[in-house]
Scaffold this motif. Structure first.
Motif, PDB file in Angstrom:
ATOM      1  N   LEU A  15       0.836  -1.215   0.000  1.00 32.89           N
ATOM      2  CA  LEU A  15       0.000   0.000   0.000  1.00 32.89           C
ATOM      3  C   LEU A  15       0.861   1.252   0.000  1.00 32.89           C
ATOM      4  N   SER A  16       1.950   1.213   0.754  1.00 28.82           N
ATOM      5  CA  SER A  16       2.858   2.372   0.781  1.00 28.82           C
ATOM      6  C   SER A  16       3.411   2.661  -0.610  1.00 28.82           C
ATOM      7  N   ARG A  17       3.774   1.591  -1.323  1.00 30.83           N
ATOM      8  CA  ARG A  17       4.324   1.784  -2.673  1.00 30.83           C
ATOM      9  C   ARG A  17       3.235   2.225  -3.654  1.00 30.83           C
ATOM     10  N   ALA A  18       2.021   1.674  -3.470  1.00 30.36           N
ATOM     11  CA  ALA A  18       0.943   1.942  -4.433  1.00 30.36           C
ATOM     12  C   ALA A  18       0.288   3.305  -4.228  1.00 30.36           C
ATOM     13  N   LEU A  19       0.442   3.877  -3.023  1.00 31.10           N
ATOM     14  CA  LEU A  19      -0.231   5.146  -2.721  1.00 31.10           C
ATOM     15  C   LEU A  19       0.793   6.225  -2.373  1.00 31.10           C
ATOM     16  N   PRO A  20       1.621   6.612  -3.322  1.00 27.72           N
ATOM     17  CA  PRO A  20       2.583   7.683  -3.018  1.00 27.72           C
ATOM     18  C   PRO A  20       1.833   9.005  -2.841  1.00 27.72           C
ATOM     19  N   PRO A  21       2.270   9.856  -1.904  1.00 20.74           N
ATOM     20  CA  PRO A  21       1.533  11.100  -1.678  1.00 20.74           C
ATOM     21  C   PRO A  21       1.609  12.036  -2.877  1.00 20.74           C
ATOM     22  N   PRO A  22       0.473  12.521  -3.360  1.00 19.75           N
ATOM     23  CA  PRO A  22       0.511  13.493  -4.463  1.00 19.75           C
ATOM     24  C   PRO A  22       1.068  14.823  -3.954  1.00 19.75           C
ATOM     25  N   GLN A  23       1.749  15.533  -4.826  1.00 20.07           N
ATOM     26  CA  GLN A  23       2.367  16.805  -4.435  1.00 20.07           C
ATOM     27  C   GLN A  23       1.780  17.937  -5.261  1.00 20.07           C
ATOM     28  N   LEU A  24       1.736  19.105  -4.659  1.00 24.47           N
ATOM     29  CA  LEU A  24       1.331  20.294  -5.407  1.00 24.47           C
ATOM     30  C   LEU A  24       2.342  20.589  -6.508  1.00 24.47           C
ATOM     31  N   ARG A  25       1.863  21.169  -7.595  1.00 19.71           N
ATOM     32  CA  ARG A  25       2.787  21.525  -8.682  1.00 19.71           C
ATOM     33  C   ARG A  25       3.752  22.604  -8.201  1.00 19.71           C
TER      34      ARG A  25
ATOM     35  N   GLN B  27       0.449  20.782   1.719  1.00 21.01           N
ATOM     36  CA  GLN B  27       0.337  19.467   1.075  1.00 21.01           C
ATOM     37  C   GLN B  27      -0.856  18.684   1.618  1.00 21.01           C
ATOM     38  N   TYR B  30      -4.003  20.067   0.209  1.00 25.33           N
ATOM     39  CA  TYR B  30      -4.132  19.666  -1.203  1.00 25.33           C
ATOM     40  C   TYR B  30      -4.622  18.224  -1.312  1.00 25.33           C
ATOM     41  N   ARG B  31      -4.077  17.343  -0.463  1.00 26.43           N
ATOM     42  CA  ARG B  31      -4.489  15.927  -0.516  1.00 26.43           C
ATOM     43  C   ARG B  31      -5.943  15.765  -0.091  1.00 26.43           C
ATOM     44  N   GLU B  44      -6.046  21.885  -6.674  1.00 28.54           N
ATOM     45  CA  GLU B  44      -5.081  22.972  -6.482  1.00 28.54           C
ATOM     46  C   GLU B  44      -5.806  24.308  -6.362  1.00 28.54           C
ATOM     47  N   ASP B 109       0.495  -3.803  -8.205  1.00 23.90           N
ATOM     48  CA  ASP B 109       0.072  -2.531  -7.630  1.00 23.90           C
ATOM     49  C   ASP B 109      -1.223  -2.052  -8.279  1.00 23.90           C
ATOM     50  N   LEU B 112      -3.888  -3.840  -6.680  1.00 27.29           N
ATOM     51  CA  LEU B 112      -4.156  -3.312  -5.349  1.00 27.29           C
ATOM     52  C   LEU B 112      -4.969  -2.008  -5.431  1.00 27.29           C
ATOM     53  N   TYR B 131      -1.812   6.477   4.004  1.00 27.49           N
ATOM     54  CA  TYR B 131      -0.522   6.267   3.334  1.00 27.49           C
ATOM     55  C   TYR B 131       0.013   7.561   2.729  1.00 27.49           C
ATOM     56  N   TRP B 132      -0.877   8.453   2.296  1.00 28.19           N
ATOM     57  CA  TRP B 132      -0.416   9.751   1.802  1.00 28.19           C
ATOM     58  C   TRP B 132       0.232  10.551   2.927  1.00 28.19           C
TER      59      TRP B 132
END
Lengths: 100, 168
Positions: A15-25, B27, B30-31, B44, B109, B112, B131-132
């Motif tokens: 799950l950690s690998r599959a759900l990387p945190p999205p980042q602001l542009r 951040q 945003y999430r 955004e 993945d 998943l 996770y985020w």
């Protein structure tokens, strides 16, 4: 039990690998600062309808009090009530438009 | 000990207060916006709008709630207003916002992510944010305005559901 814990750890890692945190542009803050810079004159401009409504109501009330052959206090009271009532209506209408 | 953002606000040092809030929360907000709106552009825009509203409202901050609670309330309401405005627009699927970590992400993945997308909305939001937010129950609870105990039980339920889906 150890097998279950191992399986849960594997799921956790997946799950950690599959759900990387999205980042602001990049540039988000510059764009925000630009909007804040534009906000001050816009706030003044946005306050114009309120200012015009209230000052127009006041001028009209005083003009009516001077012209209408009735007790000035009654004319002024009527003018104040009418100005405030229409101001409330205008504000409610504006809020409804903003939410729409 | 008062929060330094609150000190900046008390001293009317609004630009510094905003910078500090951006450092800490941009951040996460945003999430949260992304989870609610499911569109990166709208998220955004909503994040910008939330900070803009907070900046405008700094002089009226009364300290009854913490600055972060106050900011998250503004952000949540901003996102919900944006969601209402965007309700007629097409929204992207969950797979579109849950971007793979890298182009060579293994097929497992994707499997998943499909399972995560099939979870009930509330469980999906909790497990995604968990996770985020680097596995912080506290941050998830604050973002979703839920008690920490509720977040923990939803996480447990979501993991069990995922396990069943992956085995089945």
């Amino acid at each position: 039990m150890a097998e279950l814990e191992d399986w849960e750890a594997q799921l956790d890692a997946r799950l950690s690998r599959a759900l990387p945190p999205p980042q602001l542009r990049p540039g988000f803050r510059q764009r925000l600062r630009r909007r804040i810079g534009q906000d001050t004159p816009r706030a003044l401009w946005e306050g114009m309808p309120d200012l015009l409504h209230l000052s127009g109501g006041a001028v009209a009330t005083l003009a009516c009090a001077a012209v209408i052959p009735a007790a000035p206090s009654m004319t002024i009271a009527t003018g104040v009530v009418a100005t405030l009532a229409t101001y409330v209506l205008m504000t409610a209408f504006r809020i409804a438009l903003d939410d729409a | 000990m008062p929060d330094d953002v609150e000190e900046f606000l008390a001293q009317r040092r609004y630009d510094e207060a905003l910078e500090r809030l951006l450092d800490r929360h941009e951040q996460q907000i945003y999430r949260m916006a992304l989870l609610i709106l499911r569109d990166a552009g709208l998220a955004e825009e909503a994040t910008q709008e939330a900070f803009l509203k907070a900046r405008r409202a700094f002089p009226r901050f009364d300290g009854r709630a913490s600055v972060s609670t106050w900011l998250y309330t503004i952000a949540r309401n901003t996102c919900l207003s944006a969601l209402r405005r965007a309700s007629r627009r097409r929204v992207t699927s969950l797979e579109d916002i849950l971007e793979p970590a890298a182009p060579e992400t293994p097929a497992a993945d994707t499997e998943l992510l499909r399972c995560v997308a099939r979870l009930p909305e509330s469980d999906r939001q909790v497990i995604t944010l968990f996770y985020w937010e680097d596995r912080s129950v506290r941050d998830v609870a604050r973002t979703l305005d839920l008690p920490e105990g509720t977040v923990k039980s939803q996480l447990h339920r979501a993991r069990r559901a995922l396990a069943r889906m992956l085995e089945g």
